[in-house]
Design a protein around this motif. Structure first.
Motif, PDB file in Angstrom:
ATOM      1  N   ARG A  27      13.984  26.374 -18.100  1.00  0.00           N
ATOM      2  CA  ARG A  27      14.544  25.168 -17.513  1.00  0.00           C
ATOM      3  C   ARG A  27      13.457  24.108 -17.444  1.00  0.00           C
ATOM      4  NH1 ARG A  27      19.724  24.061 -15.540  1.00  0.00           N
ATOM      5  NH2 ARG A  27      20.942  25.938 -15.818  1.00  0.00           N
ATOM      6  N   ILE A  28      13.897  22.860 -17.711  1.00  0.00           N
ATOM      7  CA  ILE A  28      12.993  21.724 -17.540  1.00  0.00           C
ATOM      8  C   ILE A  28      12.960  21.364 -16.063  1.00  0.00           C
ATOM      9  CG2 ILE A  28      12.624  19.272 -18.120  1.00  0.00           C
ATOM     10  CD1 ILE A  28      12.228  21.126 -20.500  1.00  0.00           C
ATOM     11  N   GLY A  31      11.914  16.210 -11.129  1.00  0.00           N
ATOM     12  CA  GLY A  31      11.639  16.163  -9.688  1.00  0.00           C
ATOM     13  C   GLY A  31      11.982  17.470  -8.997  1.00  0.00           C
ATOM     14  N   GLY A  32      12.873  18.238  -9.602  1.00  0.00           N
ATOM     15  CA  GLY A  32      13.241  19.526  -9.013  1.00  0.00           C
ATOM     16  C   GLY A  32      14.239  19.443  -7.873  1.00  0.00           C
ATOM     17  N   VAL A  37      16.834  23.502  -5.775  1.00  0.00           N
ATOM     18  CA  VAL A  37      17.928  23.833  -4.859  1.00  0.00           C
ATOM     19  C   VAL A  37      18.816  24.903  -5.493  1.00  0.00           C
ATOM     20  CG1 VAL A  37      19.930  22.908  -3.623  1.00  0.00           C
ATOM     21  CG2 VAL A  37      17.863  21.522  -3.839  1.00  0.00           C
ATOM     22  N   ILE A  52       7.648  18.724 -16.553  1.00  0.00           N
ATOM     23  CA  ILE A  52       7.367  17.631 -17.508  1.00  0.00           C
ATOM     24  C   ILE A  52       6.710  16.428 -16.847  1.00  0.00           C
ATOM     25  CG2 ILE A  52       9.193  18.257 -19.161  1.00  0.00           C
ATOM     26  CD1 ILE A  52      10.995  16.182 -17.729  1.00  0.00           C
ATOM     27  N   LEU A  58       6.815  10.584 -20.425  1.00  0.00           N
ATOM     28  CA  LEU A  58       7.957  10.823 -19.540  1.00  0.00           C
ATOM     29  C   LEU A  58       7.810  10.196 -18.173  1.00  0.00           C
ATOM     30  CD1 LEU A  58       8.229  13.668 -21.502  1.00  0.00           C
ATOM     31  CD2 LEU A  58      10.285  13.516 -20.091  1.00  0.00           C
ATOM     32  N   GLY A 101      19.753  10.621  -2.498  1.00  0.00           N
ATOM     33  CA  GLY A 101      19.065  11.324  -1.422  1.00  0.00           C
ATOM     34  C   GLY A 101      18.444  10.406  -0.393  1.00  0.00           C
ATOM     35  N   ALA A 109      12.935  12.588  -7.113  1.00  0.00           N
ATOM     36  CA  ALA A 109      14.138  12.579  -7.958  1.00  0.00           C
ATOM     37  C   ALA A 109      14.035  11.544  -9.076  1.00  0.00           C
ATOM     38  CB  ALA A 109      15.372  12.297  -7.113  1.00  0.00           C
ATOM     39  N   GLY A 112      16.404  10.769 -15.067  1.00  0.00           N
ATOM     40  CA  GLY A 112      16.569  11.750 -16.139  1.00  0.00           C
ATOM     41  C   GLY A 112      17.186  13.039 -15.610  1.00  0.00           C
ATOM     42  N   GLY A 113      16.684  13.511 -14.485  1.00  0.00           N
ATOM     43  CA  GLY A 113      17.224  14.721 -13.873  1.00  0.00           C
ATOM     44  C   GLY A 113      18.659  14.508 -13.419  1.00  0.00           C
ATOM     45  N   ALA A 121      29.353  13.222 -10.399  1.00  0.00           N
ATOM     46  CA  ALA A 121      29.158  12.326  -9.258  1.00  0.00           C
ATOM     47  C   ALA A 121      27.739  11.760  -9.201  1.00  0.00           C
ATOM     48  CB  ALA A 121      29.459  13.079  -7.963  1.00  0.00           C
ATOM     49  N   ILE A 165      14.781  17.752 -25.148  1.00  0.00           N
ATOM     50  CA  ILE A 165      14.348  17.194 -23.861  1.00  0.00           C
ATOM     51  C   ILE A 165      14.678  15.712 -23.860  1.00  0.00           C
ATOM     52  CG2 ILE A 165      12.295  16.620 -22.485  1.00  0.00           C
ATOM     53  CD1 ILE A 165      11.054  19.217 -23.381  1.00  0.00           C
ATOM     54  N   MET A 191      23.019  10.552   2.588  1.00  0.00           N
ATOM     55  CA  MET A 191      22.941  12.009   2.422  1.00  0.00           C
ATOM     56  C   MET A 191      24.314  12.611   2.133  1.00  0.00           C
ATOM     57  SD  MET A 191      19.794  12.303   2.709  1.00  0.00           S
ATOM     58  CE  MET A 191      19.517  14.043   2.601  1.00  0.00           C
TER      59      MET A 191
HETATM   60  C1  LIG Z   1      18.901  16.192  -0.155  1.00  0.00           C
HETATM   61  C2  LIG Z   1      19.420  15.784  -1.490  1.00  0.00           C
HETATM   62  C3  LIG Z   1      20.183  14.644  -1.593  1.00  0.00           C
HETATM   63  C4  LIG Z   1      20.678  14.248  -2.829  1.00  0.00           C
HETATM   64  N1  LIG Z   1      21.417  13.103  -2.884  1.00  0.00           N
HETATM   65  C5  LIG Z   1      21.898  12.699  -4.074  1.00  0.00           C
HETATM   66  C6  LIG Z   1      22.640  11.486  -4.176  1.00  0.00           C
HETATM   67  O1  LIG Z   1      22.843  10.787  -3.204  1.00  0.00           O
HETATM   68  N2  LIG Z   1      23.126  11.134  -5.395  1.00  0.00           N
HETATM   69  C7  LIG Z   1      22.901  11.887  -6.515  1.00  0.00           C
HETATM   70  O2  LIG Z   1      23.366  11.504  -7.576  1.00  0.00           O
HETATM   71  N3  LIG Z   1      22.186  13.027  -6.442  1.00  0.00           N
HETATM   72  C8  LIG Z   1      21.682  13.448  -5.260  1.00  0.00           C
HETATM   73  N4  LIG Z   1      20.948  14.606  -5.197  1.00  0.00           N
HETATM   74  C9  LIG Z   1      20.738  15.406  -6.413  1.00  0.00           C
HETATM   75  C10 LIG Z   1      19.397  15.129  -7.139  1.00  0.00           C
HETATM   76  O3  LIG Z   1      18.441  14.639  -6.241  1.00  0.00           O
HETATM   77  C11 LIG Z   1      19.558  14.130  -8.254  1.00  0.00           C
HETATM   78  O4  LIG Z   1      20.486  14.572  -9.188  1.00  0.00           O
HETATM   79  C12 LIG Z   1      18.221  13.816  -8.931  1.00  0.00           C
HETATM   80  O5  LIG Z   1      18.334  12.641  -9.660  1.00  0.00           O
HETATM   81  C13 LIG Z   1      17.752  14.932  -9.848  1.00  0.00           C
HETATM   82  O6  LIG Z   1      16.512  14.541 -10.404  1.00  0.00           O
HETATM   83  P1  LIG Z   1      15.265  15.514 -10.506  1.00  0.00           P
HETATM   84  O7  LIG Z   1      14.217  14.770 -11.191  1.00  0.00           O
HETATM   85  O8  LIG Z   1      14.920  16.055  -9.188  1.00  0.00           O
HETATM   86  O9  LIG Z   1      15.907  16.639 -11.430  1.00  0.00           O
HETATM   87  P2  LIG Z   1      15.545  18.185 -11.588  1.00  0.00           P
HETATM   88  O10 LIG Z   1      16.049  18.957 -10.455  1.00  0.00           O
HETATM   89  O11 LIG Z   1      14.138  18.350 -11.950  1.00  0.00           O
HETATM   90  O12 LIG Z   1      16.445  18.485 -12.839  1.00  0.00           O
HETATM   91  C14 LIG Z   1      17.840  18.446 -12.819  1.00  0.00           C
HETATM   92  C15 LIG Z   1      18.428  19.143 -14.047  1.00  0.00           C
HETATM   93  O13 LIG Z   1      18.146  18.395 -15.209  1.00  0.00           O
HETATM   94  C16 LIG Z   1      17.320  19.118 -16.104  1.00  0.00           C
HETATM   95  N5  LIG Z   1      16.330  18.142 -16.591  1.00  0.00           N
HETATM   96  C17 LIG Z   1      15.573  17.356 -15.801  1.00  0.00           C
HETATM   97  N6  LIG Z   1      14.855  16.530 -16.557  1.00  0.00           N
HETATM   98  C18 LIG Z   1      15.166  16.798 -17.838  1.00  0.00           C
HETATM   99  C19 LIG Z   1      14.734  16.263 -19.069  1.00  0.00           C
HETATM  100  N7  LIG Z   1      13.864  15.269 -19.133  1.00  0.00           N
HETATM  101  N8  LIG Z   1      15.263  16.770 -20.206  1.00  0.00           N
HETATM  102  C20 LIG Z   1      16.175  17.786 -20.158  1.00  0.00           C
HETATM  103  N9  LIG Z   1      16.605  18.313 -19.019  1.00  0.00           N
HETATM  104  C21 LIG Z   1      16.109  17.837 -17.878  1.00  0.00           C
HETATM  105  C22 LIG Z   1      16.734  20.235 -15.297  1.00  0.00           C
HETATM  106  O14 LIG Z   1      16.441  21.358 -16.074  1.00  0.00           O
HETATM  107  C23 LIG Z   1      17.830  20.504 -14.311  1.00  0.00           C
HETATM  108  O15 LIG Z   1      18.822  21.303 -14.883  1.00  0.00           O
HETATM  109  C24 LIG Z   1      20.422  15.019  -3.984  1.00  0.00           C
HETATM  110  C25 LIG Z   1      19.639  16.166  -3.865  1.00  0.00           C
HETATM  111  C26 LIG Z   1      19.143  16.545  -2.646  1.00  0.00           C
HETATM  112  C27 LIG Z   1      18.303  17.783  -2.545  1.00  0.00           C
END
Ligand SMILES: Cc1cc2nc3c(=O)[nH]c(=O)nc-3n(C[C@H](O)[C@H](O)[C@H](O)COP(=O)(O)OP(=O)(O)OC[C@H]3O[C@@H](n4cnc5c(N)ncnc54)[C@H](O)[C@@H]3O)c2cc1C
Lengths: 289, 746
Positions: A27-28, A31-32, A37, A52, A58, A101, A109, A112-113, A121, A165, A191
């Motif tokens: 898994r990539i 921000g995680g 989660v 990454i 990136l 969030g 966050a 891309g994630g 959503a 990616i 939230m």
């Molecule tokens: C408390 C909380 C509140 C939140 N509130 C919201 C909200 O209000 N709105 C909302 O839309 N989301 C919300 N989220 C969800 C999350 O924060 C978002 O979706 C965020 O943008 C994910 O980004 P990340 O960088 O953390 O992704 P990650 O968790 O790192 O990755 C998400 C997924 O994408 C894949 N991925 C990531 N980057 C790449 C890449 N470059 N290439 C290929 N695959 C990739 C990963 O493998 C994983 O499957 C919330 C989460 C939490 C914990």
């Protein structure tokens, strides 16, 4: 109780190589804030996690010579907010990304994630779709580009090929008189997860809408680009009739589900309301520009 | 002690546990570890209703790393035909709640438990336990459980001679309602529903239990009463109470939900079997699936009044969901519903309905909000029909000293009218409203409670003070006890250290619940300090060689009572303490009481809402809470209790609810989808503390923790009606419901 490996490649090639080699067991990690989660809940158990965030391409934000932007796939929301120019050019898109969030989540966050997680959503995605953003992908077979609206394939699924990616997003240059906005409906004020999300991006010339794009979230298995709504706006002065027609087009595009987060009837109704409100804000911004 | 010359009582002193909490050092239950510690996990029922035919744990026991497996066979059985009570809890139900016996009664019901060297192995082992279930049809909602052909949860329960899911009935009666309604000019009768809502404490249940080879158990856990932890664990494991030491951790919220236990007896048996300390920590999902929310309800209320606004009769039937085992708070609903009013004819009935969901647990003023909600909404309709201001309607029928309440008591001096009058006179009540805004009011009552309490007050050798009580401090009771101690001894509050003793170091003290902790503990602390002061006067008398009667205590020192007593410079607490050994030994005193005289608490609330007509979102934009605290020993924590109750009431009224899927499982077991309000959902909740001292308490204290959650449900509903001209009879008043209602009227 399986072991998990964690790698932090410095180059995209290294990352793609490791990702392709793991054949689906990897898994990539951006921000995680989704991935960790899901891992904690036991929903995914990757054998390899590829972080990454140490790859320069990136994590950069670049304003291109033509006035467009290139944003790295792993750029955190808080970084985008700190950029001196990005929010001035794309206020609606920045708002959408910053809605994700809380302050703590924003520190990690990424857009891309948000896209690759595949949630219908996801807040930044309708705004990206409205903005006409294009995703750059790199995989074992090389690099390609894909409009953002084509990335999601269904809840939790994308059209990325195995080993691919998301490198980043390309945002087109802005014509004068452009504005964008994103609104979401949540029962609470923070939230929460969008019951409906709507992004509108438009250009006005002498009060007439000359270009528009509309993205709708949480009303279908994937985020939608609603061309019929855009068409209803283009050529109008955003009068009540045009807004009604665009709202009706949004409602017609909805095919949501009844679930714990909202009903079909409610989501459909609200999609139209948000379209009108977002179009109003985008128009005000366009006039101010 | 209610003089306004008080130096510390009524002051906003710094709370003793503040620094630890804001710096993250306070130790909660899950922070505890021990050498050799292993991890316990529960196997939970995948079915909402099933007979358990057999459980085979052999494979789990054979897994490397597994140290012990426990099933219902290891927990003491309390046969269903004989009630054994511990406080308000029936051990027949507690033993079946902790571990399913003959039947799994809800999705998430514990079936077995495993202790292993890691939490992962324990979880893995749970999956290896083979359970032979005979899956049964289930009933989740009240209406389903009451249908003639409803699946019966417990075949030993009969209602009106027939097998039934109605496990109990309670009735309060005053006068004759038929006569009363005959005199009414206006009668309003409505049916209301509410959904189950969770207490929403941030800290999930957790414990660590060590049992030594000689059978002595030590329990570290977070609860609303470590003496309850000790007693229940003792009854469910068979260990005598003297062999169990329960040590209270700091508690991350309880709101009633931690007045019973889930993990401690299981962890004790796992620890006993394995010979290792066992730690168990629930996940949020487990908390949402298997720990009590409060009941859903379906209530019909009928009130009759004369043209001039005199209520002549009132009737209520309150059906409350108990969850899997009997024991919903019908006493709170049927008892508190009409308690604020002087009504000559009342019939108030509560019905306890079992169904296949987790057993309900106390939640802040258990049952009272469910009872008050329909009553206060119907009163609003009556006020509207009669053209009387809703607060004036309440004042016309107000309960006061001498009023006989349907649930039993004749009220002594109470401060209810004062809360209504304060609301009537408050600028909020006259403030102009904006577009799509509305204002509502409602009142509420909570019994409050006394009960057993113990305290020990010791003077240290350097002349400072250590006070130990036995109630977990959830809402600032330590800070309040420090204020009272400082006041009575005449010393700076910073010289007072207040601790919560464990079950081995302080005498029996009942739960922190029923808004009783400060009421009861300040009584025993006051009496202890009176004894200490008597000793201090004796010691000074000894030093001065005069009669103790000739010594007074003031400003932290002994003084000769008058010129005749002698001309001695005052002896301070520190000076007397320094001479303690020479004058008779260490100085300290303890008092233990079963306290009485906790008189009822009343609150009146004003709420303004604004409705987004296109999205159906209701936002509370202004809220003012008026409450009789008796005496606010520490105003910040009285205000905190008032605000906290209101915040929870807002969640209950607008968004919180359990959602079940078609398989009978909770579909929203997380704070993401179980929508408790976040900070930004709430306005600053204004508070007005009314002080009508409780004549039966040395400082005038009345409980304040619970009355605050009683009025909001109706205050908000009434405000929504005022904004929209439309009444909602079902909570929560969530956006889809509001929008649907607006569409039908349009
Ligand atoms: C408390 C909380 C509140 C939140 N509130 C919201 C909200 O209000 N709105 C909302 O839309 N989301 C919300 N989220 C969800 C999350 O924060 C978002 O979706 C965020 O943008 C994910 O980004 P990340 O960088 O953390 O992704 P990650 O968790 O790192 O990755 C998400 C997924 O994408 C894949 N991925 C990531 N980057 C790449 C890449 N470059 N290439 C290929 N695959 C990739 C990963 O493998 C994983 O499957 C919330 C989460 C939490 C914990």
């Amino acid at each position: 109780m399986s072991d998990m490996r964690y790698v932090v490649p410095r180059t995209l090639d290294e990352a793609v190589g490791a990702f392709a080699e793991a054949k689906g067991a990897a898994r990539i990690l951006a921000g995680g804030t989704d991935l960790l989660v899901q891992m904690r809940a036991g929903a995914v158990r990757p054998g390899l996690v590829i972080d990454i965030k140490k790859i320069a391409e990136l994590t950069g934000i670049e304003e291109t010579a033509d006035g467009g932007f290139r944003i790295g796939g792993a750029v955190a929301g808080a970084r985008l907010a700190e950029h001196p120019r990005f929010g001035k050019v794309w206020p609606g898109l920045l708002e959408a990304i910053n809605l994700i969030g809380s302050t703590q989540v924003q520190g990690r966050a990424s857009a891309g994630g948000n896209l690759c997680n595949g949630s219908p959503a996801a807040d930044s995605v309708p705004a990206m779709v409205a903005a006409g953003a294009v995703a750059t992908l790199q995989g074992p077979k090389g690099r390609r580009e894909m409009p953002v609206e084509d990335v999601p394939a269904g809840p939790g699924r994308t059209n990325l090929q195995p080993g691919e990616i998301l490198v980043g997003f390309i945002l087109p240059p802005r014509p004068l008189g452009s504005g964008d906005a994103y609104l979401r409906m949540i029962p609470r004020t923070e939230m929460d997860i969008a019951v409906v999300g709507c992004g509108v991006n438009l250009t006005l010339k002498d009060g007439v809408c000359t270009a528009a794009r509309v993205g709708l979230g949480a009303v279908a298995p994937t985020v939608l680009r609603v061309d019929a709504a855009a068409k209803a706006l283009i050529g109008s002065r955003l009068d009540a009739a045009a807004l009604d027609a665009a709202a009706a087009a949004c409602r017609a595009a909805c095919h949501p589900i009844d679930d714990k987060r909202g009903t079909i009837a409610y989501r459909t109704e609200v999609a139209g309301v948000l379209l009108k409100r977002a179009a109003g804000i985008a128009a005000d911004r366009a006039k101010g520009a | 002690m209610n003089e306004m010359t008080n130096k510390w009582i009524g002051r906003r002193t710094i709370r003793p546990d503040g620094a630890e909490k804001v710096t993250g050092r306070a130790a909660f239950a899950a922070d505890t570890t021990m050498p050799g510690m292993i991890w316990g996990k529960l196997l939970r029922s995948p079915h909402p209703h099933a007979h358990i035919r057999a459980i085979n744990t052999a494979k789990a026991e054979a897994l490397t790393g597994v140290k012990a497996v426990v099933t219902a066979r290891d927990i003491v059985d309390f046969p269903v035909d004989k009630s054994v009570m511990l406080g308000i809890q029936d051990m027949r139900w507690m033993c079946r709640n902790v571990m399913a016996r003959e039947k799994a009664l809800f999705h998430g019901h514990p079936i077995a438990a495993v202790a292993a060297t890691t939490a992962e192995i324990a979880a893995e082992a749970c999956k290896l336990i083979e359970v032979d279930y005979e899956v049964l049809p289930w009933a989740i909602e009240i209406d389903d459980a009451l249908k003639p052909d409803a699946p019966i949860l417990h075949d030993f329960i009969r209602f009106e001679g027939k097998p039934s899911n109605i496990a109990g009935k309670l009735e309060h009666k005053l006068g004759d309602i038929a006569e009363g309604f005959a005199k009414a000019d206006v009668i309003v009768e409505r049916t209301f529903t509410t959904r189950p809502v969770h207490q929403g404490y941030i800290e999930p249940q957790a414990c660590l239990v060590s049992v030594t080879a000689d059978g002595k158990a030590t329990i570290w856990s977070s609860s609303q009463g470590h003496f309850m932890v000790r007693a229940m664990t003792s009854m469910l494991t068979g260990l005598p109470q003297s062999s169990i030491r329960a040590i209270p951790a700091e508690i991350g919220g309880g709101f009633g939900g931690k007045t019973i236990i889930y993990l401690e007896p299981v962890a004790t048996m796992l620890a006993k079997k394995s010979g290792r300390p066992v730690k168990m920590v629930m996940t949020r999902e487990e908390v949402m699936r298997a720990t009590g929310p409060t009941s859903a309800s379906k209530s019909t209320v009928k009130i009759g009044a004369t043209k001039d606004g005199r209520i002549v009769a009132a009737q209520g039937a309150f059906y409350l969901q108990a969850g899997a085992l009997p024991g919903s708070p019908i006493r709170g609903s049927a008892g508190c519903a009409f308690a604020p009013y002087n009504i000559p004819n009342v019939l108030s009935q509560g019905f306890d309905v079992v169904c296949n969901r987790s057993k309900v647990t106390a939640y802040r003023a258990p049952g009272a909000p469910i009872g008050a909600y329909p009553v206060e909404c119907v009163l609003d309709e009556i006020a509207e029909k009669l053209g009387i201001d809703p607060l004036d309607l309440r004042l016309k029928n107000i309960a006061k000293e001498g009023t006989k309440a349907a649930h039993g008591p004749v009220y002594p001096r109470i401060g209810f009218a004062e809360t209504v009058a304060a609301a009537r006179a408050h600028p909020h009540y006259q403030a102009p409203l904006g577009p799509h805004q509305g204002r509502g009011v409602a009142s509420g009552f909570w019994f409050n409670a006394g009960g057993e309490s113990s305290a020990q007050v010791n003077i240290t050798e350097d002349g400072n003070v250590v006070v130990t009580t036995g109630h977990p401090d959830i809402g600032g009771s330590r800070a309040s006890i420090a204020n009272i101690t400082a006041e009575l001894l005449g010393i700076d509050y910073r010289r007072v250290s207040v601790l919560i003793g464990d079950t081995a170091s302080i005498g029996f003290s009942n739960l922190t619940g029923g808004s009783r902790a400060l009421f009861a503990s300040s009584m025993v602390v006051t009496q202890s300090i009176e004894k200490v002061i008597a000793t201090l006067r004796e010691r000074a008398a000894q030093i001065w060689q005069i009669d103790p009667e000739a010594v007074t205590w003031a400003e932290g020192a002994a003084h000769p009572a008058g010129k005749n007593a002698g001309n001695f410079p005052p002896l301070t607490l520190a000076e007397i303490a320094a001479k303690a050994s020479a004058t008779g030994g260490p100085i300290g005193a303890g008092v233990q009481l079963n306290t009485t005289g906790a008189e009822g608490g009343f609150a009146t609330h004003i709420c303004d809402v604004e409705v987004d007509l296109e999205l159906g979102i209701v936002r509370v934009v202004r809220f003012t809470a008026f409450q009789d605290a008796g005496r606010a020993i520490h105003p910040s924590y009285v205000e905190g209790q008032m605000q906290g109750g209101v915040a929870q009431g807002i969640g209950w009224a607008l968004n919180e609810e359990y959602i079940y899927n078609a398989k009978g499982q909770v579909d929203n077991p997380s704070f993401l989808d179980y929508r408790m309000p976040v900070c930004s959902d709430l306005p600053m909740i204004d508070t007005v503390i009314v002080e009508v001292p409780n004549p039966k308490h040395p400082q005038g204290v009345r409980g304040v923790g619970e009355a605050s959650i009683v009025p909001p449900l109706a205050a908000i509903s009434n405000a929504v009606h005022n904004a929209l001209g439309k009444r909602f009879y079902a909570l929560p008043i969530s956006p889809p419901k509001v929008l649907a209602a607006l569409k039908t009227t349009a």
